[in-house]
Design a protein around this motif. Sequence first.
Motif, PDB file in Angstrom:
ATOM      1  N   SER A 252      48.445  35.654  43.584  1.00 39.41           N
ATOM      2  CA  SER A 252      47.392  35.996  42.616  1.00 39.41           C
ATOM      3  C   SER A 252      47.839  35.685  41.195  1.00 39.41           C
ATOM      4  O   SER A 252      47.059  35.169  40.386  1.00 39.41           O
ATOM      5  CB  SER A 252      47.019  37.477  42.730  1.00 39.41           C
ATOM      6  OG  SER A 252      46.560  37.760  44.026  1.00 39.41           O
ATOM      7  N   LEU A 253      49.108  35.969  40.878  1.00 36.55           N
ATOM      8  CA  LEU A 253      49.645  35.700  39.543  1.00 36.55           C
ATOM      9  C   LEU A 253      49.675  34.202  39.258  1.00 36.55           C
ATOM     10  O   LEU A 253      49.251  33.760  38.179  1.00 36.55           O
ATOM     11  CB  LEU A 253      51.051  36.296  39.416  1.00 36.55           C
ATOM     12  CG  LEU A 253      51.699  36.219  38.039  1.00 36.55           C
ATOM     13  CD1 LEU A 253      50.877  36.970  37.000  1.00 36.55           C
ATOM     14  CD2 LEU A 253      53.114  36.764  38.082  1.00 36.55           C
ATOM     15  N   VAL A 254      50.137  33.405  40.217  1.00 38.82           N
ATOM     16  CA  VAL A 254      50.151  31.941  40.048  1.00 38.82           C
ATOM     17  C   VAL A 254      48.720  31.431  39.871  1.00 38.82           C
ATOM     18  O   VAL A 254      48.455  30.563  39.032  1.00 38.82           O
ATOM     19  CB  VAL A 254      50.852  31.243  41.235  1.00 38.82           C
ATOM     20  CG1 VAL A 254      50.688  29.731  41.153  1.00 38.82           C
ATOM     21  CG2 VAL A 254      52.333  31.613  41.275  1.00 38.82           C
ATOM     22  N   THR A 255      47.789  31.996  40.631  1.00 38.55           N
ATOM     23  CA  THR A 255      46.376  31.611  40.512  1.00 38.55           C
ATOM     24  C   THR A 255      45.873  31.860  39.093  1.00 38.55           C
ATOM     25  O   THR A 255      45.187  31.015  38.519  1.00 38.55           O
ATOM     26  CB  THR A 255      45.523  32.414  41.523  1.00 38.55           C
ATOM     27  OG1 THR A 255      45.966  32.119  42.838  1.00 38.55           O
ATOM     28  CG2 THR A 255      44.057  32.066  41.406  1.00 38.55           C
ATOM     29  N   LEU A 256      46.222  33.015  38.539  1.00 39.89           N
ATOM     30  CA  LEU A 256      45.815  33.335  37.161  1.00 39.89           C
ATOM     31  C   LEU A 256      46.465  32.394  36.152  1.00 39.89           C
ATOM     32  O   LEU A 256      45.846  32.014  35.157  1.00 39.89           O
ATOM     33  CB  LEU A 256      46.182  34.779  36.820  1.00 39.89           C
ATOM     34  CG  LEU A 256      45.205  35.846  37.284  1.00 39.89           C
ATOM     35  CD1 LEU A 256      45.741  37.232  36.980  1.00 39.89           C
ATOM     36  CD2 LEU A 256      43.830  35.654  36.654  1.00 39.89           C
ATOM     37  N   LEU A 257      47.715  31.994  36.433  1.00 41.48           N
ATOM     38  CA  LEU A 257      48.433  31.106  35.517  1.00 41.48           C
ATOM     39  C   LEU A 257      47.861  29.689  35.504  1.00 41.48           C
ATOM     40  O   LEU A 257      47.903  29.014  34.471  1.00 41.48           O
ATOM     41  CB  LEU A 257      49.926  31.070  35.879  1.00 41.48           C
ATOM     42  CG  LEU A 257      50.711  32.358  35.577  1.00 41.48           C
ATOM     43  CD1 LEU A 257      52.124  32.263  36.139  1.00 41.48           C
ATOM     44  CD2 LEU A 257      50.742  32.643  34.080  1.00 41.48           C
ATOM     45  N   ILE A 258      47.335  29.234  36.656  1.00 43.62           N
ATOM     46  CA  ILE A 258      46.777  27.860  36.685  1.00 43.62           C
ATOM     47  C   ILE A 258      45.295  27.818  36.290  1.00 43.62           C
ATOM     48  O   ILE A 258      44.766  26.750  36.025  1.00 43.62           O
ATOM     49  CB  ILE A 258      46.994  27.160  38.049  1.00 43.62           C
ATOM     50  CG1 ILE A 258      46.274  27.873  39.191  1.00 43.62           C
ATOM     51  CG2 ILE A 258      48.451  26.967  38.346  1.00 43.62           C
ATOM     52  CD1 ILE A 258      46.324  27.128  40.508  1.00 43.62           C
ATOM     53  N   LEU A 259      44.631  28.993  36.215  1.00 44.42           N
ATOM     54  CA  LEU A 259      43.214  29.017  35.838  1.00 44.42           C
ATOM     55  C   LEU A 259      42.954  28.365  34.474  1.00 44.42           C
ATOM     56  O   LEU A 259      42.007  27.579  34.353  1.00 44.42           O
ATOM     57  CB  LEU A 259      42.676  30.456  35.872  1.00 44.42           C
ATOM     58  CG  LEU A 259      41.209  30.624  35.449  1.00 44.42           C
ATOM     59  CD1 LEU A 259      40.295  29.842  36.391  1.00 44.42           C
ATOM     60  CD2 LEU A 259      40.822  32.094  35.426  1.00 44.42           C
ATOM     61  N   PRO A 260      43.749  28.638  33.439  1.00 48.20           N
ATOM     62  CA  PRO A 260      43.485  27.988  32.142  1.00 48.20           C
ATOM     63  C   PRO A 260      43.480  26.462  32.212  1.00 48.20           C
ATOM     64  O   PRO A 260      42.768  25.816  31.442  1.00 48.20           O
ATOM     65  CB  PRO A 260      44.631  28.495  31.248  1.00 48.20           C
ATOM     66  CG  PRO A 260      45.045  29.788  31.868  1.00 48.20           C
ATOM     67  CD  PRO A 260      44.855  29.598  33.348  1.00 48.20           C
ATOM     68  N   ILE A 261      44.260  25.886  33.132  1.00 49.02           N
ATOM     69  CA  ILE A 261      44.261  24.418  33.290  1.00 49.02           C
ATOM     70  C   ILE A 261      42.852  23.952  33.656  1.00 49.02           C
ATOM     71  O   ILE A 261      42.337  22.974  33.110  1.00 49.02           O
ATOM     72  CB  ILE A 261      45.283  23.966  34.367  1.00 49.02           C
ATOM     73  CG1 ILE A 261      46.693  24.335  33.934  1.00 49.02           C
ATOM     74  CG2 ILE A 261      45.167  22.470  34.637  1.00 49.02           C
ATOM     75  CD1 ILE A 261      47.733  24.210  35.042  1.00 49.02           C
ATOM     76  N   GLY A 262      42.223  24.679  34.597  1.00 44.98           N
ATOM     77  CA  GLY A 262      40.853  24.347  34.990  1.00 44.98           C
ATOM     78  C   GLY A 262      39.878  24.502  33.845  1.00 44.98           C
ATOM     79  O   GLY A 262      38.960  23.686  33.670  1.00 44.98           O
ATOM     80  N   LEU A 263      40.059  25.545  33.036  1.00 43.54           N
ATOM     81  CA  LEU A 263      39.152  25.774  31.902  1.00 43.54           C
ATOM     82  C   LEU A 263      39.322  24.694  30.830  1.00 43.54           C
ATOM     83  O   LEU A 263      38.354  24.258  30.222  1.00 43.54           O
ATOM     84  CB  LEU A 263      39.394  27.168  31.315  1.00 43.54           C
ATOM     85  CG  LEU A 263      39.141  28.334  32.288  1.00 43.54           C
ATOM     86  CD1 LEU A 263      39.519  29.663  31.655  1.00 43.54           C
ATOM     87  CD2 LEU A 263      37.697  28.356  32.770  1.00 43.54           C
ATOM     88  N   ILE A 264      40.564  24.232  30.635  1.00 41.79           N
ATOM     89  CA  ILE A 264      40.827  23.152  29.667  1.00 41.79           C
ATOM     90  C   ILE A 264      40.229  21.836  30.152  1.00 41.79           C
ATOM     91  O   ILE A 264      39.649  21.075  29.385  1.00 41.79           O
ATOM     92  CB  ILE A 264      42.348  22.998  29.423  1.00 41.79           C
ATOM     93  CG1 ILE A 264      42.878  24.226  28.662  1.00 41.79           C
ATOM     94  CG2 ILE A 264      42.663  21.716  28.660  1.00 41.79           C
ATOM     95  CD1 ILE A 264      44.392  24.363  28.685  1.00 41.79           C
ATOM     96  N   LEU A 265      40.357  21.583  31.466  1.00 34.02           N
ATOM     97  CA  LEU A 265      39.898  20.306  32.031  1.00 34.02           C
ATOM     98  C   LEU A 265      38.424  20.294  32.422  1.00 34.02           C
ATOM     99  O   LEU A 265      37.920  19.273  32.879  1.00 34.02           O
ATOM    100  CB  LEU A 265      40.732  19.957  33.276  1.00 34.02           C
ATOM    101  CG  LEU A 265      42.218  19.699  33.062  1.00 34.02           C
ATOM    102  CD1 LEU A 265      42.911  19.477  34.403  1.00 34.02           C
ATOM    103  CD2 LEU A 265      42.431  18.504  32.141  1.00 34.02           C
TER     104      LEU A 265
END
Length: 198
Positions: free
Chosen positions: A152-165
């Motif tokens: 869950s923590l890794v998922t939260l950490l990679i979410l901003p990448i999706g929002l940027i892209l």
Amino acid sequence: MAEKKRIVWIDQFKGIGFIFVILGHLSINKVFKSWIYSFHMPLFFFATGMTMNLEKINKTSFKDYFLTHAKRMLIPYLWMQMLSFCLRETAVIIKGKGEVPVLQYLLGIVTGNNNLVGSPSNPLYYVLVLFVAEIVIWAVVKLCKANKTAVSLVTLLILPIGLILTKRDMVWHINCVPTAIFFIMIGNLMMDFYKTNR
């Protein structure tokens, strides 16, 4: 071997999602269409997470996991795209002219993004995003040894990448994968909550 029992209400949940997809594509009202588009795809990722078993993923080799998901998603994707291509080419023969050159159409199927290649190949983008998301989830689960908190923590950490892209156009809509993973994990956590509190 015992047959896996389907969870009927999850199938019903997906069925409601399909109805919203159809309504969204048929809707003339922009406000209604915008409202449906705000949740109809995340709903399917959410439903995917509800049936995901992190322990089982952790015990599965990459080869087995990849091949299983390729058979379940990529092969049907190609079949549906080729069927669509054949129907369109038949219409071209009858009408006498085509909207999209053949090579451009086929390139659109390979890239899976009609914003990159002017081709009517976009309707099945969800399948490609889900496939890539599932492969990334396999890697995250292995990395975290199926520890749900760590995943869950890794998922939260990679979410901003999706929002940027989010506004970028990429092959197979890979820019949508981090956001898809987020909704898949929300579905997985909600299913745990449901099982604990039903």
